[in-house]
Design a protein around this motif. Structure first.
Motif, PDB file in Angstrom:
ATOM      1  N   ARG A  89    -103.605  44.796  28.331  1.00  0.00           N
ATOM      2  CA  ARG A  89    -103.558  43.993  27.117  1.00  0.00           C
ATOM      3  C   ARG A  89    -103.525  42.526  27.494  1.00  0.00           C
ATOM      4  NH1 ARG A  89     -98.656  46.000  23.704  1.00  0.00           N
ATOM      5  NH2 ARG A  89     -99.560  47.765  22.658  1.00  0.00           N
ATOM      6  N   ARG A 127    -100.819  40.581  22.276  1.00  0.00           N
ATOM      7  CA  ARG A 127    -100.126  41.858  22.333  1.00  0.00           C
ATOM      8  C   ARG A 127     -99.674  42.346  20.967  1.00  0.00           C
ATOM      9  NH1 ARG A 127     -97.389  44.259  26.700  1.00  0.00           N
ATOM     10  NH2 ARG A 127     -98.074  43.380  28.655  1.00  0.00           N
ATOM     11  N   HIS A 128     -99.484  41.445  20.061  1.00  0.00           N
ATOM     12  CA  HIS A 128     -98.931  41.837  18.771  1.00  0.00           C
ATOM     13  C   HIS A 128     -99.970  42.488  17.874  1.00  0.00           C
ATOM     14  CE1 HIS A 128    -100.718  37.916  18.374  1.00  0.00           C
ATOM     15  NE2 HIS A 128    -100.861  38.150  17.087  1.00  0.00           N
ATOM     16  N   GLU A 155    -103.501  53.765  23.715  1.00  0.00           N
ATOM     17  CA  GLU A 155    -103.557  52.318  23.848  1.00  0.00           C
ATOM     18  C   GLU A 155    -104.290  51.885  25.101  1.00  0.00           C
ATOM     19  OE1 GLU A 155     -99.700  50.703  23.298  1.00  0.00           O
ATOM     20  OE2 GLU A 155     -99.531  51.675  21.364  1.00  0.00           O
ATOM     21  N   LYS A 166     -96.530  55.506  14.823  1.00  0.00           N
ATOM     22  CA  LYS A 166     -97.318  56.557  15.461  1.00  0.00           C
ATOM     23  C   LYS A 166     -96.932  57.907  14.903  1.00  0.00           C
ATOM     24  CE  LYS A 166     -98.482  55.016  20.074  1.00  0.00           C
ATOM     25  NZ  LYS A 166     -98.075  55.161  21.466  1.00  0.00           N
ATOM     26  N   VAL A 205     -93.792  50.442  16.577  1.00  0.00           N
ATOM     27  CA  VAL A 205     -95.046  51.097  16.916  1.00  0.00           C
ATOM     28  C   VAL A 205     -94.825  52.598  17.044  1.00  0.00           C
ATOM     29  CG1 VAL A 205     -96.762  51.350  18.712  1.00  0.00           C
ATOM     30  CG2 VAL A 205     -96.082  49.085  17.984  1.00  0.00           C
ATOM     31  N   GLU A 206     -93.717  52.965  17.694  1.00  0.00           N
ATOM     32  CA  GLU A 206     -93.409  54.385  17.845  1.00  0.00           C
ATOM     33  C   GLU A 206     -93.296  55.047  16.480  1.00  0.00           C
ATOM     34  OE1 GLU A 206     -93.209  56.434  20.396  1.00  0.00           O
ATOM     35  OE2 GLU A 206     -94.029  54.748  21.525  1.00  0.00           O
ATOM     36  N   ASP A 227     -96.298  44.506  19.521  1.00  0.00           N
ATOM     37  CA  ASP A 227     -95.519  44.463  20.754  1.00  0.00           C
ATOM     38  C   ASP A 227     -94.083  44.886  20.488  1.00  0.00           C
ATOM     39  OD1 ASP A 227     -95.248  42.309  19.160  1.00  0.00           O
ATOM     40  OD2 ASP A 227     -95.401  40.800  20.731  1.00  0.00           O
ATOM     41  N   ASP A 228     -93.801  45.255  19.259  1.00  0.00           N
ATOM     42  CA  ASP A 228     -92.493  45.765  18.909  1.00  0.00           C
ATOM     43  C   ASP A 228     -92.529  47.278  19.104  1.00  0.00           C
ATOM     44  OD1 ASP A 228     -90.263  46.688  17.737  1.00  0.00           O
ATOM     45  OD2 ASP A 228     -90.355  45.386  15.983  1.00  0.00           O
ATOM     46  N   THR A 229     -92.042  47.720  20.248  1.00  0.00           N
ATOM     47  CA  THR A 229     -92.258  49.128  20.615  1.00  0.00           C
ATOM     48  C   THR A 229     -91.647  50.083  19.608  1.00  0.00           C
ATOM     49  OG1 THR A 229     -90.490  48.658  22.148  1.00  0.00           O
ATOM     50  CG2 THR A 229     -92.655  49.114  23.086  1.00  0.00           C
ATOM     51  N   GLN A 230     -90.488  49.715  19.098  1.00  0.00           N
ATOM     52  CA  GLN A 230     -89.816  50.639  18.195  1.00  0.00           C
ATOM     53  C   GLN A 230     -90.648  50.930  16.971  1.00  0.00           C
ATOM     54  OE1 GLN A 230     -86.009  49.020  17.250  1.00  0.00           O
ATOM     55  NE2 GLN A 230     -84.973  50.561  18.490  1.00  0.00           N
TER      56      GLN A 230
END
Lengths: 662, 461
Positions: free
Chosen positions: A306, A311-312, A302, A293, A289-290, A284-287
């Motif tokens: 969710r 979410r994590h 995704e 990726k 995850v980006e 859930d930590d978007t940064q």
């Protein structure tokens, strides 16, 4: 003095620590100052004489302090002393910020001397002491503490008070830079002074010598970290600092000193990272995850809906990854893994290989093949390059399916073996050594371990038993078959659950061997349990608090068995043990394909969940694992024998280290 | 990824006479004004497969194809051309290049394939299953969009070609049975042992073998050596491998299964009844695990697994192996499968080269293609047709649902419908062609009418 006391009340804990640290430091400010001046000369002598590690001088105080105050029992008495010790910090609070008189600054210095000593107090683990030690090392710059303390604050519960201390410093840097410099030099003196308490000296010296010796051995590492480490570390320190401290960093430090300080600062930082396992990726930590990726070979798509609580965890649409991987099959990419690894990844992705042992073995064999085909690139070192390669393979495998704990252990083993390769080995020798290491791991830790487990577990099966198992564990299957071969008369209850229905495969194989079986689904477990005499379960992992991490549903079976007073035997190879402690199955788990829940095999009319993803209010959760508390586990059968769950940490401690070393 | 690619470009196919000739081998037949082989090569190139072995039947064809490839793909692909005799067949072609094959797996592609299924998908499936052979199966495209146009009805009348009977397991990953339409008579015989092992078989007749295979090299070479009579990959090698997949397992596990235990398995239905419906023959037995057991540890018995990769429905996949297919493919490629060519449609849904010249009142409808430097006179009408380069077309000419190749001269007042006109043909005034194929260089005399005819020059051999 009154005013000071009041202030002490405000920052109570800090004061206590300070007082604690410098019990005999000064009953009167006068005496303190005098001493500081007298000691200044001695400390200044010492500083140049030391090598780059000259700061080592400072460690003695830390070590010394616990000596006079060995037991917590003494604390109250320290509290009594507090007014004395607390004098300095409180003074700084009052004096420094409102007035900028030099006299008050003198007092300011004392809080600095106090601060490092705070760090040194026996409440902190040796590791922390190490760290602060190196921090104070160079010149004991004021901003050293500035860097250090907030870090401490964030990482150590006790230090929440310490952040306040660093705030006190704030006013300091606002004065002229030159003044600050003098300040620093001053500040270092009183610090030394305290350490130089006559009766402690000898002891300190001895400890310092020991410390220096130990550092010498680790010296290489530090040297390496020196050059490259400075920058990232600086960044780290900055980001860790609260904004006000940023200000003080800039004017205060002279460049040479800071770089030295940072360089020295680095290694303990590293150590800390090694000791504390890297935090798992939180999805859930978007940064992050980006970032992940961008690195990944396959762009994961995704799921829409969710489940908030989960979410994590990595949540990917299962259908979308395979075509993406397939279309990239032939692309020559730096990230592209070895064909064997690629194949295993695909097999994970499609579920062709499942089960902890099978996945682990498949991965190791793929690595074995990859190592066989590996050649050292020009101007690279095998140890580093191969580790990087393995890392890239592992991250590829993770994109296909999250690693199991057993695989994590196997990877750790392999990396340890690579790191331990002697530099003198030729390429082919090194590769052969690694390959044989891998096959030995497979043989000893998995194949042989299974045999031993079977031997052990079979002794627990008696004629007339009704054994219950859940899902499809390969060890349990081996046990049952072996017991059958021994001619024991028993019956098996195979408990299964949707959506994987793994039990059916097990059931089929057991029937083929001629065992008599009962097949039920997990919702009927309480009805069958009263006739069961033993429960045999497999596990994905056993954690060091005895928690069994296994296929979802295992906890339920174990709980029901416990309620019926049926012994629960967990069969698990020791290489799957992990030192982690987990209390629930939320913080770490794996999400399965939610679509698997919506479809019922053979019931096309049950299509109420079709297009469920379009409904914002509906979330499907298909968990893969759960955690069984150790209360429900009677015994864990492992290759080291049959042990109660409380003995898991012992095995982890005594044997797993060694298994990394094999 | 340790794959080698063999492209079987064929030679001058008998099925395609009169379209093919000595000058135009099958691989160079134009589809949307590009040789059909280019589609395969570009598909492979897109997947980063740049080392190819091209097998061509016949010396002349090899020369032509070789020179075309070296011209068109000079810097892009590394192609080696191997020549085999005219009657070698596809298996013979592979035999000829056998000693060049070194990679662990071989991708064999037919040169007349037009599809947008990434070869990586087949290769990945092959690797994942650790299979001996993986075949790409696809649902053949529905020929021709059903339109109310005059030509629409013609396509509908065409019968679908002979169907292949393909048996799949329940997970649709394993090939259990293959019979090509020509062989299938009234009965379909299925091995009992395979049925027993698989437990359940799904028989399908709606799938087409796309002639894109991944083979395990050692097994492929072994089969080619052992069975020198094998001619065709599709008709001989693949069925053999599918039939013998259990045999190797039986040998290794020591219990001899009756491999030749053929059994007439009560399915005497007519071929036609299979079409687009699937029958589950047998649902008994759950010994599946034997064949598909991957639950255990990895050391599963070595078995020659034959797998299938079924192309997703939205993918285009067709083979240019008949005249009918040729016109269908041309129409599809200009129309719905335009993404294969890489051209983009204009606002009128057609592709007109900027150098093409149109007379007044000439209309070019949607799904048409006009090649470079072609000229059309006044009052012409072109619908759903492809016209090649440098054609000279007079006034009042109607071209519907047809393929006109390069350098064709069509004089005034001609009507061409559902036909194929090859290069350098000269149609004189008021010629009417319906469902005809006109071979290269032929001259159709003025005012003649042809229907369902094949016109070609006599070969002066």
């Amino acid at each position: 003095m009154d005013a000071r006391r009041v202030s002490r009340m405000v920052i109570d804990p800090k004061v206590r620590q300070v007082g604690f640290v410098t019990p005999g430091a000064s009953s009167e400010p006068m005496k303190h100052i005098i001493e500081s001046s007298s000691m200044a000369s001695s400390s200044s002598e010492l500083t140049p004489s030391g090598n780059s590690l000259s700061p080592v001088m400072i460690p003695p105080p830390r070590h010394a302090i616990p000596v006079p105050v060995p037991s917590p029992l003494r604390r109250p008495s320290i509290g009594d002393n507090m007014p004395l010790g607390s004098y300095n910090p409180s003074d700084s609070l009052l004096g420094a910020s409102p007035t900028i008189s030099p006299s008050s600054r003198n007092d300011d210095d004392n809080p600095y001397s106090g601060i490092p000593s705070v760090d040194l107090s026996d409440e902190f683990s040796p590791r922390w002491i190490d760290r602060t030690n190196s921090g104070t090392i160079s010149n004991t710059k004021a901003d050293d503490f500035g860097h250090k303390l907030p870090q401490l604050a964030s990482s150590f519960p006790f230090s929440s008070n310490l952040t306040a201390v660093s705030m006190v410093k704030m006013p300091l840097p606002r004065r002229g830079a030159g003044e600050v410099e003098t300040n620093h030099s001053m500040s270092s003196k009183p610090l030394k002074e305290k350490t130089s308490k006559a009766e402690r000296r000898a002891l300190q010296e001895a400890q310092r010598a020991a410390k220096a010796a130990s550092k010498e051995t680790g010296g290489d590492k530090q040297a390496v970290a020196f050059g490259e480490g400075a920058n990232p570390n600086a960044k780290q320190a900055k980001s860790a600092k609260p904004p006000p401290q940023k200000k003080d960093g800039a004017p205060g430090a002279s460049s040479g000193a800071t770089s030295e300080k940072k360089g020295v600062d680095r290694p303990p930082e590293k150590e800390r990272k090694k000791d504390v396992p890297a935090p798992r990726m939180q999805f859930d930590d978007t940064q992050r995850v980006e970032k992940a990726k961008r690195r990944a070979l396959v762009k994961p798509t995704e799921t829409m809906n969710r489940v908030e609580l989960f979410r994590h965890l990595p949540q990917y649409v299962h259908g979308a990854q395979l075509p993406a991987l397939e279309s990239k099959f032939f692309e020559v990419d730096q990230m592209h893994p070895h064909p064997a690894v690629y194949r295993v990844g695909l097999q994970y992705l499609t579920g062709d290989i499942s089960g902890g042992n099978a996945r682990c073995v498949a991965m190791l064999m793929a690595f074995q093949e990859a190592i066989k085909d590996y050649t050292i690139p020009l101007e690279k070192v095998l140890i580093r390059d191969l580790t990087a390669k393995i890392n890239s393979y592992v991250s590829f495998l993770i994109t296909c399916r999250p690693l199991s704990i057993s695989m994590g252990n196997a990877i750790k083993f392999l990396k340890a073996r690579i790191a331990k390769l002697s530099v003198t080995l030729s390429e082919s020798e090194a590769k052969a050594a690694l390959q044989s290491d891998i096959s030995r791991f497979i043989n000893e830790k998995i194949v042989l371990a299974d045999k031993v487990i079977v031997r052990h577990a079979v002794t627990k099966i008696r004629d007339g038993d009704v054994l219950l198992t859940y899902g499809s564990s390969c060890v349990v299957e081996m046990i049952l078959c072996y017991a059958h071969e021994l001619g024991k008369q028993f019956r098996v209850v195979v408990v299964d659950s949707r959506p994987k229905l793994e039990g059916q495969a097990l059931l089929r194989r057991l029937l083929a061997k001629g065992l008599s079986c009962t097949y039920i689904h997990i919702n009927a477990i309480s009805y069958i349990m009263h006739e069961v005499t033993r429960v045999f379960l497999g596990a994905s992992s056993v954690l060091s608090n005895g928690t069994v991490y296994s296929r979802v549903g295992t906890a339920c079976v174990a709980m029901v068995a416990h309620a019926f007073h049926v012994p629960v035997l967990i069969c698990c190879e020791a290489y799957k043990f992990h030192e982690r402690v987990q209390l629930d199955s939320i913080c770490s788990n794996e999400l399965g394909d939610p679509d698997a829940l919506s479809k019922v095999h053979g019931r096309k009319d049950l299509n109420h969940l079709e297009n469920w993803a379009n409904n914002e209010k509906l979330q499907l959760l298909n968990l893969t694992y759960d955690a069984t508390p150790s209360d429900y586990v009677s015994m864990i059968v492992t290759d080291y024998g049959m042990v109660p769950p409380t003995s898991v940490p012992v095995i982890v401690r005594e044997y797993l280290r060694e298994h990394l070393l094999i | 990824m340790d794959f080698q690619v063999v492209v079987l470009a064929g030679g001058t196919s008998k099925n395609l006479i009169p379209l093919v000739s000595k000058d135009v081998p099958k691989a160079l037949l134009p589809v949307a004004n590009r040789p059909v082989l280019s589609y395969v090569l570009e598909l492979l190139e897109a997947s980063n497969l740049k080392d190819l072995i091209l097998v061509v039947e016949g010396q002349d064809a090899a020369l032509q194809i070789g020179s075309w490839v070296s011209g068109a793909y000079a810097d892009r692909l590394h192609v080696e051309v191997a020549t085999v005799s005219d009657d070698a067949g596809t298996a013979g072609g592979l035999r000829a290049v056998a000693h060049h094959l070194t990679a662990s797996d071989i991708l064999v592609v037919s040169g007349d394939l037009l599809c947008d299924v990434p070869p990586g998908a087949i290769a990945a499936a092959h690797r994942r299953q650790d299979a001996t052979m993986t075949a790409l199966l696809c649902v053949p495209p529905v020929s021709g969009p059903s339109e109310s146009g005059s030509a629409g009805g013609k396509d509908k009348a065409k019968k679908p070609g002979p169907q292949n009977i393909i048996g799949l397991d329940s997970s649709k990953q394993f090939l259990l049975f293959v019979a090509s339409g020509a062989e299938v008579e009234k009965d379909v015989r299925i091995q009992r042992s395979i049925l027993r092992a698989a437990g359940q078989m799904e028989i399908r007749a709606d799938l087409m073998d796309a002639h894109l295979y991944a083979f395990n090299r050692t097994v492929l070479l072994e089969v080619l050596n052992e069975k020198p009579t094998f001619q065709s990959i599709k008709l001989d090698v693949v069925p053999y491998l599918v039939r013998s997949q259990l045999k190797s397992e039986a040998l290794s596990s020591g219990e001899p299964l009756k491999e030749e235990g053929w059994n007439e398995n009560g399915t005497t239905q007519n071929n036609q009844s299979y079409i687009s419906e699937q029958h589950v023959i047998s649902t008994h037995g759950f010994l599946q695990q034997r064949l598909f057991g991957s639950n255990g540890l990895i050391g599963a018995p070595k078995m020659r697994k034959c797998c299938a990769y079924i192309a997703p429905k939205h993918k285009y996949c067709a083979r240019l192996n008949s005249i009918q297919a040729f016109s269908d493919i041309n129409r599809d490629v200009i129309g719905e499968a335009i993404h294969l060519t890489g051209y983009s449609l204009s606002s009128h849904n057609n592709i007109i080269h900027p150098t093409a010249e149109l007379g007044t009142k000439t209309t070019v409808g949607p799904h048409c293609m006009l090649g470079e430097g072609s000229q059309l006179g006044d009052k012409c009408s072109v619908k759903r047709s492809a016209i090649g380069r440098h054609c000279r077309i007079g006034s009042s000419v109607k071209i519907i649902n047809s393929v006109v190749m390069n350098h064709v001269t069509i004089e005034d007042g001609c009507l061409i419908q559902s036909s194929v006109v090859c290069s350098n043909v000269h149609l004189q005034e008021r010629v009417i062609l319906k469902d005809c194929q006109v071979g290269a260089g032929y001259v159709v005399s003025a005012g003649s009418q042809h229907k369902a005819d094949s016109l070609a020059r006599k070969e002066k051999a």
